[in-house]
Design a protein around this motif. Sequence first.
Motif, short mmCIF file in Angstrom:
data_model
loop_
_atom_site.label_atom_id
_atom_site.label_comp_id
_atom_site.label_asym_id
_atom_site.label_seq_id
_atom_site.Cartn_x
_atom_site.Cartn_y
_atom_site.Cartn_z
N ASP A 58 -62.48 -116.68 -43.78
CA ASP A 58 -61.64 -117.74 -44.36
C ASP A 58 -60.20 -117.65 -43.86
OD1 ASP A 58 -63.47 -119.10 -45.81
OD2 ASP A 58 -63.04 -118.11 -47.73
N THR A 59 -59.77 -116.44 -43.47
CA THR A 59 -58.36 -116.28 -43.10
C THR A 59 -58.00 -117.09 -41.85
OG1 THR A 59 -58.81 -114.27 -41.83
CG2 THR A 59 -58.11 -113.98 -44.12
N ILE A 60 -59.01 -117.41 -41.03
CA ILE A 60 -58.62 -118.14 -39.81
C ILE A 60 -58.33 -119.63 -40.10
CG2 ILE A 60 -59.78 -116.50 -38.27
CD1 ILE A 60 -61.73 -118.72 -37.58
N ARG A 61 -58.59 -120.05 -41.33
CA ARG A 61 -58.23 -121.44 -41.70
C ARG A 61 -56.73 -121.69 -41.62
NH1 ARG A 61 -62.07 -124.25 -45.07
NH2 ARG A 61 -63.91 -122.96 -45.33
N THR A 62 -55.94 -120.63 -41.83
CA THR A 62 -54.49 -120.82 -41.83
C THR A 62 -53.86 -120.53 -40.45
OG1 THR A 62 -54.27 -118.56 -42.65
CG2 THR A 62 -54.18 -120.32 -44.29
N LEU A 63 -54.71 -120.22 -39.48
CA LEU A 63 -54.18 -119.87 -38.14
C LEU A 63 -53.63 -121.09 -37.42
CD1 LEU A 63 -56.54 -117.59 -36.02
CD2 LEU A 63 -54.26 -117.09 -36.91
N PRO A 64 -52.47 -120.95 -36.77
CA PRO A 64 -51.99 -122.03 -35.90
C PRO A 64 -52.99 -122.28 -34.77
CG PRO A 64 -50.29 -120.35 -36.25
CD PRO A 64 -51.55 -119.81 -36.83
N LEU A 65 -53.05 -123.53 -34.32
CA LEU A 65 -54.04 -123.93 -33.32
C LEU A 65 -54.02 -123.06 -32.05
CD1 LEU A 65 -56.16 -126.12 -33.42
CD2 LEU A 65 -54.62 -127.60 -32.14
N ARG A 66 -52.82 -122.71 -31.59
CA ARG A 66 -52.74 -121.91 -30.36
C ARG A 66 -53.39 -120.54 -30.54
NH1 ARG A 66 -47.17 -121.80 -27.23
NH2 ARG A 66 -48.48 -120.60 -25.81
N GLU A 67 -53.27 -120.00 -31.74
CA GLU A 67 -53.90 -118.69 -32.00
C GLU A 67 -55.42 -118.83 -31.99
OE1 GLU A 67 -52.05 -116.23 -31.79
OE2 GLU A 67 -50.09 -117.13 -32.18
N LEU A 68 -55.89 -119.97 -32.47
CA LEU A 68 -57.34 -120.21 -32.43
C LEU A 68 -57.80 -120.31 -30.97
CD1 LEU A 68 -58.47 -122.94 -35.00
CD2 LEU A 68 -59.27 -120.59 -34.81
N THR A 69 -57.05 -121.07 -30.18
CA THR A 69 -57.40 -121.21 -28.75
C THR A 69 -57.48 -119.83 -28.09
OG1 THR A 69 -56.30 -123.34 -28.65
CG2 THR A 69 -56.62 -122.21 -26.55
N ALA A 70 -56.47 -119.00 -28.38
CA ALA A 70 -56.44 -117.66 -27.79
C ALA A 70 -57.69 -116.87 -28.21
CB ALA A 70 -55.17 -116.93 -28.22
N GLY A 71 -58.05 -116.97 -29.47
CA GLY A 71 -59.23 -116.25 -29.98
C GLY A 71 -60.52 -116.76 -29.36
N TRP A 72 -60.58 -118.08 -29.17
CA TRP A 72 -61.80 -118.63 -28.55
C TRP A 72 -61.91 -118.19 -27.11
CZ3 TRP A 72 -65.29 -119.21 -31.69
CH2 TRP A 72 -65.15 -119.90 -32.90
N CYS A 73 -60.78 -118.11 -26.42
CA CYS A 73 -60.83 -117.65 -25.01
C CYS A 73 -61.42 -116.23 -24.95
CB CYS A 73 -59.45 -117.68 -24.37
SG CYS A 73 -58.89 -119.34 -23.95
N GLU A 74 -60.97 -115.36 -25.84
CA GLU A 74 -61.51 -113.98 -25.83
C GLU A 74 -62.99 -113.98 -26.22
OE1 GLU A 74 -60.18 -111.28 -24.66
OE2 GLU A 74 -58.01 -111.30 -24.94
N SER A 75 -63.38 -114.93 -27.05
CA SER A 75 -64.80 -115.02 -27.45
C SER A 75 -65.65 -115.48 -26.27
CB SER A 75 -64.98 -116.00 -28.61
OG SER A 75 -64.13 -115.67 -29.69
N ALA A 104 -66.58 -124.22 -20.89
CA ALA A 104 -66.37 -123.41 -22.11
C ALA A 104 -64.88 -123.13 -22.31
CB ALA A 104 -67.16 -122.11 -22.01
N VAL A 105 -64.17 -122.79 -21.23
CA VAL A 105 -62.73 -122.52 -21.34
C VAL A 105 -62.01 -123.79 -21.80
CG1 VAL A 105 -60.63 -121.91 -20.05
CG2 VAL A 105 -62.75 -120.64 -19.63
N ALA A 106 -62.41 -124.93 -21.25
CA ALA A 106 -61.76 -126.19 -21.63
C ALA A 106 -61.94 -126.46 -23.13
CB ALA A 106 -62.34 -127.34 -20.82
N ARG A 107 -63.08 -126.07 -23.66
CA ARG A 107 -63.37 -126.34 -25.08
C ARG A 107 -62.64 -125.39 -26.03
NH1 ARG A 107 -67.45 -130.01 -25.80
NH2 ARG A 107 -68.57 -130.54 -23.89
N CYS A 108 -62.04 -124.33 -25.47
CA CYS A 108 -61.29 -123.40 -26.32
C CYS A 108 -60.01 -124.05 -26.86
CB CYS A 108 -60.90 -122.15 -25.52
SG CYS A 108 -62.30 -121.13 -25.11
N GLY A 109 -59.50 -125.03 -26.11
CA GLY A 109 -58.26 -125.69 -26.54
C GLY A 109 -57.33 -125.84 -25.35
#
Length: 383
Positions: free
Chosen positions: A173-190, A311-316
């Motif tokens: 649930d904590t990632i709900r408050t993450l700024p979008l760029r942080e989500l993009t960064a996390g998806w790239c590592e995923s 896949a990279v494009a879909r990270c953000g």
Amino acid sequence: MQRVTVKTAARPSSYKVIIGAGALSLLGEVAQGALTVHARRIALISNRKVFKLYGAQSAEALRTAGFDVAHWLMNDGERFKNLRTLKRALAFLMSARLERSDAVVALGGGVAGDLAGFAAAVYLRGIAFVQVPTTLLAQVDASVGGKVAVNADAGKNLIGAFHHPRAVVIDTDTIRTLPLRELTAGWCESVKQGAVGSKELFDMTYNFLRREAEDEKHARVESLERLIAAQVAFKASIVAGDEREDVTRTDSRSRRILNFGHTTAHALEAATRYRRFRHGEAVGYGMLVAGEISKRLGLLDRSGLELLSDAVARCGRLPRADDLSEDMILGAISLDKKSVGGHLKWVLLERIGRARVVDGREIDKKLLRASLRAAFERASKNK
Ligand code: NAD
Ligand code: GLY
């Protein structure tokens, strides 16, 4: 809740990662189960922003389990992951009178986790710590595997240790408050972990990103839990097989493969003085460059490269890089600190899901330059 066990050669020989929506409420009992009966005090290390969001809930869960809790907030940002902050963190542990049986809890992203983990590693020659990662990047990668460190003037993570947490509590649930760029960064590592880990993990990540674009953002709690658990299980399997990243290993299951995309990423970060890219965003570019090199060396086929690129494009959205000088980036790549015996090791792909470590001397300058250019063109088309 999902549970993953990380096996280690260190003592204790394993630790648990608890993953799920609302997992923060279990922090007290998880800490109780993971620490010795002598543990009384917990030193919570976080930053103001994260503590405001999740500090009260974390401290309450720990107090309910019977711990005395003191907290200390470091400044927010990569530039504070340094020896000066470490010194202040250690002063806090001393003033809180933490004993050898007590523990540190790291609440936040990879910066708080790395710093608090390193403080725990050196305080009284090492006390227990629990990771409570609150960014996607820290949940899928940084909180698991025991690498803890601070940066030096000469570069990132140059002063550190291997010190495993006693438990990791991932509240999705904590990632709900993450700024979008942080989500993009996390998806790239995923995507990175999927690309080197297995086609199954890659597909799981890719399909999640595809569906997420159609559904409401941050939705689909259950599949997110499963995906993070699968990512953590992959990282755990690599760590169990090569805990200390043996420099002589170059096989497709060595810990080194987690550096896929990192050679270019470090160069981009250094060339822009760590101001333009979130680390994961730079890894997004790095994967495209490594993919282009892999294709040009005849390892990865065209469809594999297209899939990776999609896949990279879909990270953000990634910050622009096409205005940076190729010479400057190539220069920064040649200075990469991950080189062994003076030579760079590139992590490339044989196919999606299987990495190949290649000596930098096998990649000529022309091929590298062409790959860099093609990757940047690809990224700007993706926008
Ligand atoms: P970070 O810790 O700087 O967090 C990013 C930002 O998000 C910060 O501003 C933070 O305060 C904020 N934040 C954290 N959780 C939040 C939440 N739930 N809601 C809103 N805001 C939140 O960055 P990061 O990407 O998590 O970590 C990067 C660090 O991790 C780097 O220092 C890198 O070297 C390290 N790292 C370590 C490992 C390892 O194996 N130890 C692996 C990968 C990365
Ligand atoms: N993030 C790379 C590693 O843990 O080895």
